[in-house]
Design a protein around this motif. Structure first.
Motif, PDB file in Angstrom:
ATOM      1  N   ASN A 285       0.830  -1.211   0.000  1.00  0.00           N
ATOM      2  CA  ASN A 285       0.000   0.000   0.000  1.00  0.00           C
ATOM      3  C   ASN A 285       0.861   1.257   0.000  1.00  0.00           C
ATOM      4  N   ASN A 286       1.922   1.270   0.822  1.00  0.00           N
ATOM      5  CA  ASN A 286       2.828   2.427   0.855  1.00  0.00           C
ATOM      6  C   ASN A 286       3.511   2.611  -0.490  1.00  0.00           C
ATOM      7  N   PHE A 287       3.978   1.525  -1.079  1.00  0.00           N
ATOM      8  CA  PHE A 287       4.626   1.601  -2.393  1.00  0.00           C
ATOM      9  C   PHE A 287       3.664   2.200  -3.416  1.00  0.00           C
ATOM     10  N   ASN A 288       2.438   1.697  -3.459  1.00  0.00           N
ATOM     11  CA  ASN A 288       1.459   2.194  -4.426  1.00  0.00           C
ATOM     12  C   ASN A 288       1.131   3.662  -4.198  1.00  0.00           C
ATOM     13  N   ALA A 289       1.026   4.073  -2.935  1.00  0.00           N
ATOM     14  CA  ALA A 289       0.742   5.479  -2.624  1.00  0.00           C
ATOM     15  C   ALA A 289       1.884   6.374  -3.102  1.00  0.00           C
ATOM     16  N   MET A 290       3.123   5.972  -2.830  1.00  0.00           N
ATOM     17  CA  MET A 290       4.277   6.771  -3.265  1.00  0.00           C
ATOM     18  C   MET A 290       4.345   6.847  -4.783  1.00  0.00           C
ATOM     19  N   GLN A 291       4.010   5.750  -5.441  1.00  0.00           N
ATOM     20  CA  GLN A 291       4.041   5.726  -6.902  1.00  0.00           C
ATOM     21  C   GLN A 291       2.980   6.673  -7.468  1.00  0.00           C
ATOM     22  N   ARG A 292       1.812   6.755  -6.823  1.00  0.00           N
ATOM     23  CA  ARG A 292       0.770   7.671  -7.293  1.00  0.00           C
ATOM     24  C   ARG A 292       1.181   9.133  -7.082  1.00  0.00           C
ATOM     25  N   ILE A 293       1.946   9.406  -6.031  1.00  0.00           N
ATOM     26  CA  ILE A 293       2.416  10.770  -5.773  1.00  0.00           C
ATOM     27  C   ILE A 293       3.407  11.206  -6.854  1.00  0.00           C
ATOM     28  N   ASP A 294       4.189  10.268  -7.378  1.00  0.00           N
ATOM     29  CA  ASP A 294       5.219  10.577  -8.372  1.00  0.00           C
ATOM     30  C   ASP A 294       4.689  11.437  -9.519  1.00  0.00           C
ATOM     31  N   LYS A 295       3.494  11.121 -10.027  1.00  0.00           N
ATOM     32  CA  LYS A 295       2.985  11.837 -11.204  1.00  0.00           C
ATOM     33  C   LYS A 295       2.630  13.290 -10.893  1.00  0.00           C
ATOM     34  N   TYR A 296       2.445  13.615  -9.609  1.00  0.00           N
ATOM     35  CA  TYR A 296       2.127  14.989  -9.233  1.00  0.00           C
ATOM     36  C   TYR A 296       3.362  15.810  -8.882  1.00  0.00           C
ATOM     37  N   THR A 297       4.455  15.145  -8.542  1.00  0.00           N
ATOM     38  CA  THR A 297       5.666  15.866  -8.136  1.00  0.00           C
ATOM     39  C   THR A 297       6.680  16.002  -9.261  1.00  0.00           C
ATOM     40  N   GLY A 298       6.548  15.194 -10.292  1.00  0.00           N
ATOM     41  CA  GLY A 298       7.490  15.263 -11.407  1.00  0.00           C
ATOM     42  C   GLY A 298       8.784  14.510 -11.163  1.00  0.00           C
ATOM     43  N   ASN A 299       8.890  13.827 -10.032  1.00  0.00           N
ATOM     44  CA  ASN A 299      10.058  12.986  -9.777  1.00  0.00           C
ATOM     45  C   ASN A 299       9.619  11.762  -8.976  1.00  0.00           C
ATOM     46  N   THR A 300      10.546  10.857  -8.748  1.00  0.00           N
ATOM     47  CA  THR A 300      10.198   9.618  -8.066  1.00  0.00           C
ATOM     48  C   THR A 300      10.412   9.739  -6.558  1.00  0.00           C
ATOM     49  N   TYR A 301       9.849   8.806  -5.843  1.00  0.00           N
ATOM     50  CA  TYR A 301      10.015   8.745  -4.395  1.00  0.00           C
ATOM     51  C   TYR A 301      11.503   8.685  -4.029  1.00  0.00           C
ATOM     52  N   ILE A 302      12.249   7.883  -4.761  1.00  0.00           N
ATOM     53  CA  ILE A 302      13.690   7.756  -4.485  1.00  0.00           C
ATOM     54  C   ILE A 302      14.378   9.098  -4.688  1.00  0.00           C
ATOM     55  N   ASP A 303      14.062   9.798  -5.781  1.00  0.00           N
ATOM     56  CA  ASP A 303      14.649  11.124  -6.006  1.00  0.00           C
ATOM     57  C   ASP A 303      14.287  12.079  -4.876  1.00  0.00           C
ATOM     58  N   ARG A 304      13.030  12.043  -4.444  1.00  0.00           N
ATOM     59  CA  ARG A 304      12.597  12.936  -3.359  1.00  0.00           C
ATOM     60  C   ARG A 304      13.337  12.628  -2.067  1.00  0.00           C
TER      61      ARG A 304
END
Length: 172
Positions: free
Chosen positions: A38-57
């Motif tokens: 669930n956490n992975f999926n949530a972070m992946q959905r955030i990616d499209k709004y921030t313009g970068n990936t969770y790892i980059d953030r």
């Protein structure tokens, strides 16, 4: 059964036994794995709004270091000739070729040759409280080889708290 000397698990046959008698194991609930997913999926959905990936953030915002710099440091470390020499030492100590799981080799830890009580007393004498420790941090870092400017830079980013128990200083 994890970290238990009462049970034995054979991962190849996936069997559990106690004192030589086979037991019926009860599988762990998948709840914690579902939370991770669930956490992975949530972070992946955030990616499209921030313009970068969770790892980059995590690198640029939380750790304040660029992921490319970490990759370069990792490459530099992993290609260092000293690492090859350490591998030879470990292989010799183990009496076999290294395996992937040997990354957990802990044979270089200081063992019983140091009196823990004496070390604790010395530490308490040098740093009786968190304030003293924090004030001496630049000096400690310079003794470890950091320049005065770099020691101060690092000190400015370190908050010294009194220890509350094992794992207190662990990164989140």
């Amino acid at each position: 059964m994890i970290n238990s000397d009462r049970y034995e698990w054979n991962p190849y046959a996936n069997t559990l036994s106690q004192a030589g008698n086979e037991l019926e194991g009860t599988p762990e609930s998948p709840a914690r794995y579902q939370k991770m997913l669930n956490n992975f999926n949530a972070m992946q959905r955030i990616d499209k709004y921030t313009g970068n990936t969770y790892i980059d953030r995590k690198f640029t915002e939380d750790m304040e270091i660029d992921v490319n710099d970490v990759e370069a440091l990792s490459d530099q470390f992993l290609s260092a000739p000293e690492l090859k020499e350490v591998g030879k030492i470990i292989s010799k100590r183990l009496g076999r070729k290294l395996e992937a799981y040997d990354i957990w080799y802990d044979g270089f830890k200081a063992r019983s040759n140091l009196d823990e009580n004496k070390l604790n007393e010395q530490t308490r004498t040098l740093y009786p409280d968190a304030v003293t420790m924090e004030k001496k941090l630049p000096e400690i870092l310079q003794k470890l080889g950091f320049s005065p400017d770099r020691a101060q830079y690092l000190t400015d980013k370190i908050a010294v708290d009194p220890a509350r128990g094992s794992g207190h200083a662990q990164a989140s």
